[in-house]
Write a protein that holds these residues in place. Structure first.
Motif, short mmCIF file in Angstrom:
data_model
loop_
_atom_site.label_atom_id
_atom_site.label_comp_id
_atom_site.label_asym_id
_atom_site.label_seq_id
_atom_site.Cartn_x
_atom_site.Cartn_y
_atom_site.Cartn_z
N PHE A 118 0.71 -1.18 0.15
CA PHE A 118 -0.12 -0.05 0.16
C PHE A 118 0.95 1.38 0.14
CE2 PHE A 118 -4.60 -1.32 1.35
CZ PHE A 118 -4.60 -2.36 0.54
N GLN A 119 1.91 1.23 0.68
CA GLN A 119 3.04 2.57 0.67
C GLN A 119 3.50 2.45 -0.49
OE1 GLN A 119 5.37 3.07 4.73
NE2 GLN A 119 4.37 0.77 4.69
N MET A 120 3.94 1.51 -1.21
CA MET A 120 4.50 1.63 -2.49
C MET A 120 3.30 2.26 -3.63
SD MET A 120 4.25 -0.47 -5.60
CE MET A 120 3.90 -2.01 -5.31
N LEU A 121 2.13 1.76 -3.49
CA LEU A 121 1.12 2.24 -4.36
C LEU A 121 0.84 3.58 -4.15
CD1 LEU A 121 -1.39 -0.71 -4.17
CD2 LEU A 121 0.13 -0.15 -6.02
N GLU A 122 0.85 4.11 -2.81
CA GLU A 122 0.46 5.53 -2.65
C GLU A 122 1.59 6.48 -3.32
OE1 GLU A 122 -1.53 7.50 -0.50
OE2 GLU A 122 -2.44 5.75 0.60
N LYS A 123 2.92 6.03 -3.28
CA LYS A 123 4.16 6.63 -3.75
C LYS A 123 3.62 6.76 -5.59
CE LYS A 123 7.68 5.61 -0.77
NZ LYS A 123 8.38 4.42 -0.68
N LYS A 124 2.88 5.76 -5.92
CA LYS A 124 2.51 5.75 -7.53
C LYS A 124 1.13 6.40 -7.73
CE LYS A 124 5.12 1.84 -8.66
NZ LYS A 124 6.03 2.02 -9.96
N GLY A 125 0.64 7.15 -6.79
CA GLY A 125 -0.57 7.87 -7.03
C GLY A 125 -1.97 7.33 -6.59
#
Ligand code: ADP
Ligand code: UDP
Length: 234
Positions: free
Chosen positions: A58-65
């Motif tokens: 989820f933290q990785m996806l947040e970084k991708k918007g």
């Protein structure tokens, strides 16, 4: 943040209220179910793997918007998340034929699809999560057209990000299920991304590293979850 009373106990997680009305605490269990709850068991250590994996993803996806419910990891099984109103749709993306798709359409498991597909199930345990399309979702008032468009856009973006993320750990993302929720009028990614909700195969050997080992009595269930944990450096 204070953990208050239990709001809900699901098949894989318990959900608690907190002193912040916008925040819940989810507690990942080792309980495993399949076939709409007909098969039950325990996968030792699963809760720890699924909690950590969901949070890193989820933290990785947040970084991708892609907005998500993630707030803060509190312990190896507990995470603070934004309290959403879950959109009652299971959103399934497939890259390779497997499971119910293979069975229903007579396509051999492992057949690469020409394009990724998206399907919806109506999230309703009593009905066994039946397959529906976006017109059914609109007709039943499960979501608006605008929400369905946002969910569709995010789901394919999640697929692109996850395919790359797992490929770096020599795993192929066959298919997965995600859920979305409404938070102050916005659609955000909720629930989890884990070996319970994804099919992950070793790139070279096609060994299954996910909940199919439990569903199909393939053995090595705990080891598969630990292998994913290790490969992703969790
Ligand atoms: P199930 O309800 O299918 O047995 P779980 O054991 O995973 O599943 O229970 C977790 C429940 O919490 C699910 O119903 C899921 O839709 C819901 N949920 C997940 N994330 C959130 C959130 N951020 N806010 C509110 N509910 C959530
Ligand atoms: N899935 C899930 N929860 C469900 C149904 C499916 O997480 O209630 C996931 C499953 O792990 C797989 C994908 O969604 O990664 C597609 O599942 P499929 O429709 O093939 O169903 P199954 O064969 O699991 O019944």
């Amino acid at each position: 943040m204070k953990k208050l009373e239990q709001l809900y106990e699901g098949k894989a997680k318990k959900v608690f209220l907190t002193d912040d009305p916008d925040v819940l605490i989810v507690d990942y269990k080792d309980d495993a179910t399949a076939f709409n709850g007909l098969k039950k068991g325990t996968i030792s250590g699963k809760g720890v793997v699924n909690n950590r994996m969901t949070n890193i993803v989820f933290q990785m996806l947040e970084k991708k918007g892609i907005p998500t419910h993630y707030v803060e990891e509190l312990s190896d099984r507990e995470t603070a998340v934004k309290k959403v109103e879950i959109v009652p749709l299971e959103v399934i993306i497939r890259n390779v034929a497997a499971g119910s798709f293979s069975k229903k359409l007579g396509v051999e498991e492992g057949t690469k699809l020409l394009t990724p597909t998206l399907e919806f199930s109506y999230k309703n345990d009593e009905l066994g999560d039946p397959f529906i399309n976006s017109y059914y979702a609109l007709a039943l008032g499960l979501a608006t057209q605008e929400e369905i468009d946002t969910i569709t856009k995010y789901a394919f973006a999640v697929n692109d990000a996850l395919k790359e993320y797992f490929a770096q750990a020599n795993m192929e993302l066959i298919d997965f299920k995600i859920e979305f929720g409404r938070f102050h009028g916005q659609i955000i990614l909720a629930d989890e991304v884990s070996p319970d909700t994804c099919r992950l195969w070793d790139m070279d050997t096609h060994e299954k590293l996910d909940k199919d080992r439990f569903r199909r009595d393939l053995g090595g269930v705990e080891d598969a979850y630990q292998e994913v944990f290790k490969r992703l450096g969790l």
